[in-house]
Design an enzyme around this catalytic site. Structure first.
Site, PDB file in Angstrom:
ATOM      1  N   ASP A 183     -36.100  -1.588  12.980  1.00 45.99           N
ATOM      2  CA  ASP A 183     -36.459  -0.984  14.260  1.00 45.99           C
ATOM      3  C   ASP A 183     -36.807   0.484  14.078  1.00 45.99           C
ATOM      4  O   ASP A 183     -36.574   1.086  13.026  1.00 45.99           O
ATOM      5  CB  ASP A 183     -35.382  -1.204  15.332  1.00 45.99           C
ATOM      6  CG  ASP A 183     -34.110  -0.425  15.072  1.00 45.99           C
ATOM      7  OD1 ASP A 183     -34.066   0.399  14.134  1.00 45.99           O
ATOM      8  OD2 ASP A 183     -33.138  -0.629  15.812  1.00 45.99           O
ATOM      9  N   ASN A 195     -40.213   8.382  23.228  1.00 47.66           N
ATOM     10  CA  ASN A 195     -40.549   8.144  24.639  1.00 47.66           C
ATOM     11  C   ASN A 195     -40.396   9.419  25.460  1.00 47.66           C
ATOM     12  O   ASN A 195     -41.207   9.700  26.350  1.00 47.66           O
ATOM     13  CB  ASN A 195     -39.658   7.036  25.216  1.00 47.66           C
ATOM     14  CG  ASN A 195     -40.212   5.649  24.927  1.00 47.66           C
ATOM     15  OD1 ASN A 195     -41.415   5.471  24.727  1.00 47.66           O
ATOM     16  ND2 ASN A 195     -39.333   4.664  24.903  1.00 47.66           N
ATOM     17  N   HIS A 225     -43.679   6.828  28.137  1.00 46.67           N
ATOM     18  CA  HIS A 225     -43.596   5.412  27.778  1.00 46.67           C
ATOM     19  C   HIS A 225     -44.935   4.862  27.293  1.00 46.67           C
ATOM     20  O   HIS A 225     -44.972   3.986  26.420  1.00 46.67           O
ATOM     21  CB  HIS A 225     -43.080   4.605  28.972  1.00 46.67           C
ATOM     22  CG  HIS A 225     -41.624   4.836  29.243  1.00 46.67           C
ATOM     23  ND1 HIS A 225     -40.628   4.336  28.434  1.00 46.67           N
ATOM     24  CD2 HIS A 225     -40.995   5.539  30.220  1.00 46.67           C
ATOM     25  CE1 HIS A 225     -39.447   4.705  28.897  1.00 46.67           C
ATOM     26  NE2 HIS A 225     -39.642   5.441  29.980  1.00 46.67           N
ATOM     27  N   GLU A 234     -37.932  -2.098  20.485  1.00 52.75           N
ATOM     28  CA  GLU A 234     -38.534  -1.462  19.310  1.00 52.75           C
ATOM     29  C   GLU A 234     -38.056  -2.134  18.030  1.00 52.75           C
ATOM     30  O   GLU A 234     -38.074  -1.552  16.955  1.00 52.75           O
ATOM     31  CB  GLU A 234     -38.195   0.037  19.273  1.00 52.75           C
ATOM     32  CG  GLU A 234     -36.747   0.378  19.040  1.00 52.75           C
ATOM     33  CD  GLU A 234     -35.924   0.469  20.325  1.00 52.75           C
ATOM     34  OE1 GLU A 234     -34.836   1.075  20.279  1.00 52.75           O
ATOM     35  OE2 GLU A 234     -36.358  -0.062  21.360  1.00 52.75           O
TER      36      GLU A 234
END
Length: 324
Positions: free
Chosen positions: A195, A203, A208, A238
């Site tokens: 990830d 973000n 976003h 993610e």
């Protein structure tokens, strides 16, 4: 996915991917005829009825010269161990030179073609429906317009809308299938989970939409290093996973390290700022002590946790369980 050998990365260390980039997928449909073309043509079986709704839409390819058995046994090519109404060896499809034949294998519940019981081998026509136990298939050859429709719907069901990688549903289907195959034949199987490090910070910095663009760019770069027999999927916000059949721990570690290096070389630009991302990787392989897929996934997840705890942007391979 592309069938590209490891290490052939088309991107350079100076690539900068704009955060405003978007991905567009177009499905083309055309009428190509509705009668089975015979010699050399390929066809599909589509599950249109199943006790578990999650299995609807499964597709099985029928290619020239193939013989496909349908049954509850894991030894059959089209296996439904979760459906008790199907016999262990229920029915068989044989692709002969100019026809695909359906025959019953002495099943206890019978095989039905267009609601008529199959007592001897019968040829299939595009559009036919046949039933084995509680599972109903639709047979469509590739040139059939309806097949293109089902193909487009199936792609929508199994693909992640943001990255166009396989989604969690498709991943778990392939994971269960490969896990059962590896256990049955004693073959190696590896799982990589990774990830994005500090994704919340990305973000917060880019918004976003910027974070989404990072995931799209990362997925595209990683996909180019994945072999055809491997399964790459987005399994969480993610979080990504790579299923690696016929792969030992060292092979999976090498692949994970290549993916890690490719990702850390990517740069993303937006709002006058350029940023780089890294990922942490957990690797695990199938052990004799893992009777269910959850055990392998948990081992890879623990290794990912150790990678995070160890400073991120690294690969950790789960240690094999010691035998008493």
């Amino acid at each position: 996915m592309t069938d590209r050998p490891y290490g052939t990365n088309p991107r350079s260390a100076t690539d900068v991917l704009p955060l405003a980039s978007s991905m567009e997928v177009t499905v083309h449909d055309s009428a190509l005829g509705e009668q089975f073309q015979g010699r050399g043509a390929e066809a599909n079986l589509i599950v249109i009825a199943h006790p578990d709704p999650r299995s609807l839409g499964r597709r099985y390819r029928v290619t020239p010269g193939s013989v496909l058995e349908i049954g509850r046994s894991l030894q059959t090519e089209i296996s439904f161990p979760e459906v008790p109404s199907i016999s262990r060896r229920h029915a068989r499809l044989i692709y002969r030179e100019d026809a695909i034949m359906l025959e019953d294998l002495g099943s206890r519940n019978g095989t039905y073609l267009n609601e008529e019981q199959v007592t001897e081998a019968r040829p299939l026509q595009s559009g036919d429906r046949f039933q084995a136990g509680a599972v109903v298939f639709k047979f469509l050859h590739e040139a059939d317009t309806e097949n293109a429709y089902h193909e487009a719907i199936y792609e929508l069901v199994i693909r992640d809308g943001l990255t166009n990688l396989y989604n969690r549903r498709k991943f778990h289907h392939e994971f269960e299938r490969e896990f059962a195959r590896a256990r049955r034949y004693g073959r190696p199987l590896a799982l990589i989970i990774f990830d994005v490090d500090h994704f919340k910070r990305l973000n917060d910095t880019f918004g976003h939409l910027g974070g989404d663009a990072v995931l799209r760019g990362l997925a595209h770069a990683v996909e180019e290093l994945i072999r055809q027999e491997q399964v790459l999927a987005r399994v969480g916000g993610e979080e990504f996973a790579v299923l690696c059949p016929e792969t030992q721990a060292e092979g999976a570690r090498v692949l994970a390290e290549k993916l890690r290096k490719v990702i850390e070389r990517l740069a993303f630009s937006g709002s006058g700022t350029t940023s780089r991302v890294t990922c942490s990787f957990g690797v695990a392989v199938l052990e004799a002590s893992m009777p269910h897929p959850d055990g392998l996934y948990a081992a890879a997840d623990r290794a990912l946790y150790l990678a995070k705890a160890g400073g991120r942007n690294c690969v950790v391979v789960a240690e094999a369980e010691k035998k008493e």
